[in-house]
Design an enzyme around this catalytic site. Structure first.
Site, PDB file in Angstrom:
ATOM      1  N   ASP A 117       0.975  -1.270   0.002  1.00  0.00           N
ATOM      2  CA  ASP A 117       0.001  -0.109   0.137  1.00  0.00           C
ATOM      3  C   ASP A 117       0.734   1.129  -0.005  1.00  0.00           C
ATOM      4  O   ASP A 117       1.712   1.473   0.617  1.00  0.00           O
ATOM      5  CB  ASP A 117      -0.857  -0.028   1.110  1.00  0.00           C
ATOM      6  CG  ASP A 117      -1.969  -1.179   1.225  1.00  0.00           C
ATOM      7  OD1 ASP A 117      -2.275  -1.642   0.176  1.00  0.00           O
ATOM      8  OD2 ASP A 117      -2.211  -1.641   2.175  1.00  0.00           O
ATOM      9  N   LYS A 121      -0.396  10.138   1.210  1.00  0.00           N
ATOM     10  CA  LYS A 121      -0.467  11.362   1.976  1.00  0.00           C
ATOM     11  C   LYS A 121       0.819  11.382   2.804  1.00  0.00           C
ATOM     12  O   LYS A 121       1.007  10.370   3.497  1.00  0.00           O
ATOM     13  CB  LYS A 121      -1.537  11.585   2.774  1.00  0.00           C
ATOM     14  CG  LYS A 121      -2.881  11.643   1.891  1.00  0.00           C
ATOM     15  CD  LYS A 121      -4.141  12.021   2.984  1.00  0.00           C
ATOM     16  CE  LYS A 121      -5.581  11.821   1.901  1.00  0.00           C
ATOM     17  NZ  LYS A 121      -6.327  11.729   3.048  1.00  0.00           N
ATOM     18  N   ASP A 153       4.121   0.120  -8.506  1.00  0.00           N
ATOM     19  CA  ASP A 153       3.625   0.769  -9.565  1.00  0.00           C
ATOM     20  C   ASP A 153       3.725   2.040  -9.177  1.00  0.00           C
ATOM     21  O   ASP A 153       3.735   3.220  -9.947  1.00  0.00           O
ATOM     22  CB  ASP A 153       1.992   0.756  -9.843  1.00  0.00           C
ATOM     23  CG  ASP A 153       1.454   0.855  -8.511  1.00  0.00           C
ATOM     24  OD1 ASP A 153       1.463   0.633  -7.614  1.00  0.00           O
ATOM     25  OD2 ASP A 153       0.541   1.861  -8.647  1.00  0.00           O
ATOM     26  N   THR A 185       1.485 -10.583 -10.089  1.00  0.00           N
ATOM     27  CA  THR A 185       0.711 -10.496  -8.778  1.00  0.00           C
ATOM     28  C   THR A 185      -0.687 -10.190  -9.362  1.00  0.00           C
ATOM     29  O   THR A 185      -0.597  -9.723 -10.647  1.00  0.00           O
ATOM     30  CB  THR A 185       1.345  -9.775  -8.002  1.00  0.00           C
ATOM     31  OG1 THR A 185       1.021  -8.507  -8.185  1.00  0.00           O
ATOM     32  CG2 THR A 185       2.456  -9.884  -7.565  1.00  0.00           C
TER      33      THR A 185
HETATM   34  C1  SAM Z   1      -2.061  -3.570  -2.705  1.00  0.00           C
HETATM   35  S1  SAM Z   1      -2.248  -5.242  -2.090  1.00  0.00           S
HETATM   36  C2  SAM Z   1      -0.971  -5.991  -3.017  1.00  0.00           C
HETATM   37  C3  SAM Z   1      -1.240  -7.387  -3.013  1.00  0.00           C
HETATM   38  C4  SAM Z   1      -0.642  -8.487  -3.731  1.00  0.00           C
HETATM   39  N1  SAM Z   1       1.001  -8.553  -3.246  1.00  0.00           N
HETATM   40  C5  SAM Z   1      -0.285  -8.209  -5.187  1.00  0.00           C
HETATM   41  O1  SAM Z   1       0.609  -7.708  -5.595  1.00  0.00           O
HETATM   42  O2  SAM Z   1      -1.644  -8.155  -5.769  1.00  0.00           O
HETATM   43  C6  SAM Z   1      -1.351  -4.882  -0.579  1.00  0.00           C
HETATM   44  C7  SAM Z   1      -1.736  -5.986   0.385  1.00  0.00           C
HETATM   45  O3  SAM Z   1      -1.049  -5.843   1.574  1.00  0.00           O
HETATM   46  C8  SAM Z   1      -1.850  -6.032   2.605  1.00  0.00           C
HETATM   47  N2  SAM Z   1      -1.529  -5.611   3.764  1.00  0.00           N
HETATM   48  C9  SAM Z   1      -1.199  -4.103   3.891  1.00  0.00           C
HETATM   49  N3  SAM Z   1      -0.786  -3.751   4.958  1.00  0.00           N
HETATM   50  C10 SAM Z   1      -0.342  -4.950   5.636  1.00  0.00           C
HETATM   51  C11 SAM Z   1       0.420  -5.333   7.038  1.00  0.00           C
HETATM   52  N4  SAM Z   1       0.774  -4.263   7.707  1.00  0.00           N
HETATM   53  N5  SAM Z   1       0.432  -6.616   7.093  1.00  0.00           N
HETATM   54  C12 SAM Z   1      -0.035  -7.552   6.333  1.00  0.00           C
HETATM   55  N6  SAM Z   1      -0.766  -7.303   4.844  1.00  0.00           N
HETATM   56  C13 SAM Z   1      -0.796  -6.167   4.870  1.00  0.00           C
HETATM   57  C14 SAM Z   1      -3.415  -5.742   2.272  1.00  0.00           C
HETATM   58  O4  SAM Z   1      -4.228  -6.185   2.884  1.00  0.00           O
HETATM   59  C15 SAM Z   1      -3.206  -5.918   0.648  1.00  0.00           C
HETATM   60  O5  SAM Z   1      -3.726  -7.078   0.495  1.00  0.00           O
END
Ligand code: SAM
Length: 216
Positions: A117, A121, A153, A185
């Protein structure tokens, strides 16, 4: 009125879910997978397309996916069970906690962080996964010459990652040539479909005899 309860996991999918015996003790590959072999970890694996494709391609390796969202974890467990992938485990837990307290030290051969993520901000940037402490915990979890592969990205986040990498010790940056056969992914598929560029960095842990090495 019907209550929207999630369906319970099948017995086979429950086997894929890793429930640590203790969240206060580091585990081992053998305890997680009931077998030995190389360990790879996909932090924030989301819906697991990459994790499952890698597990199918490399049955001799063990793949642990971490993810905080229960719905995604259960979906990946069910898919892995349907595909008969006994070399996959899912952990529903926070990434930094997992690598700091649960994952064995000097054990992981490849760690993946794909499209974390971006928290664009300024006030939220402290929530970004790629920080000095996360990178160091990942380094400690890696075996000598183990790798961390980062993809995003988001250009501002990539620039942030490059700064974190530049001040980190004990790593070398290595080439990551494009390979069309390398699994992608779920998020990567979306971004590629939109024609967006993907930024990536591949780091190798330096052997302990070279602890003062910095990323070149
Ligand atoms: C933008 S998605 C990317 C998912 C995957 N890696 C992909 O490329 O399709 C980010 C993922 O990380 C998980 N996530 C975010 N912060 C996290 C954390 N602190 N611990 C575990 N998972 C987390 C979110 O729930 C989400 O499924």
């Amino acid at each position: 009125m019907s209550l929207d309860r999630p369906k319970p996991l099948s017995p086979e999918a429950s086997q894929i879910l890793w429930k640590p015996e203790s969240i206060l003790e580091r585990s081992s590959t053998e305890a997680i997978f009931r077998r030995s072999g190389p360990l790879e970890v996909d932090f924030g694996c989301g819906e697991g397309a990459f994790l499952l494709a890698m597990a199918a391609r490399f049955p001799e390796r063990n793949f642990l996916g971490t993810e905080r969202l229960v719905g995604r974890v259960e979906k990946v467990c069910s898919k892995a069970a349907r595909l008969g992938l006994s070399n996959v485990r899912l952990l529903q837990l926070e990434n930094l906690y997992t690598v700091r307290f649960l994952i064995p030290r000097d054990a992981v051969s490849i760690a993946y962080v794909s499209f974390p993520d971006p928290w664009p901000k300024r006030a939220h940037q402290a929530r970004r996964l790629v920080q000095d402490d996360f990178l160091e915990e990942v380094r400690l979890s890696l075996m000598s010459e183990g790798e961390l592969r980062l993809k995003t990205d988001d250009l501002p986040y990539f620039q942030w990652m490059e700064k974190v990498i530049a001040r980190a010790k004990g790593w070398e940056r290595i080439d990551w040539p494009d390979d069309p056969s390398y699994p992608i992914t779920n998020f990567e598929a979306r971004f590629l479909a939109q024609g967006l560029p993907i930024h990536k960095a591949r780091l190798r842990k330096l052997p302990e005899s070279m602890p003062s090495g910095t990323v070149s």
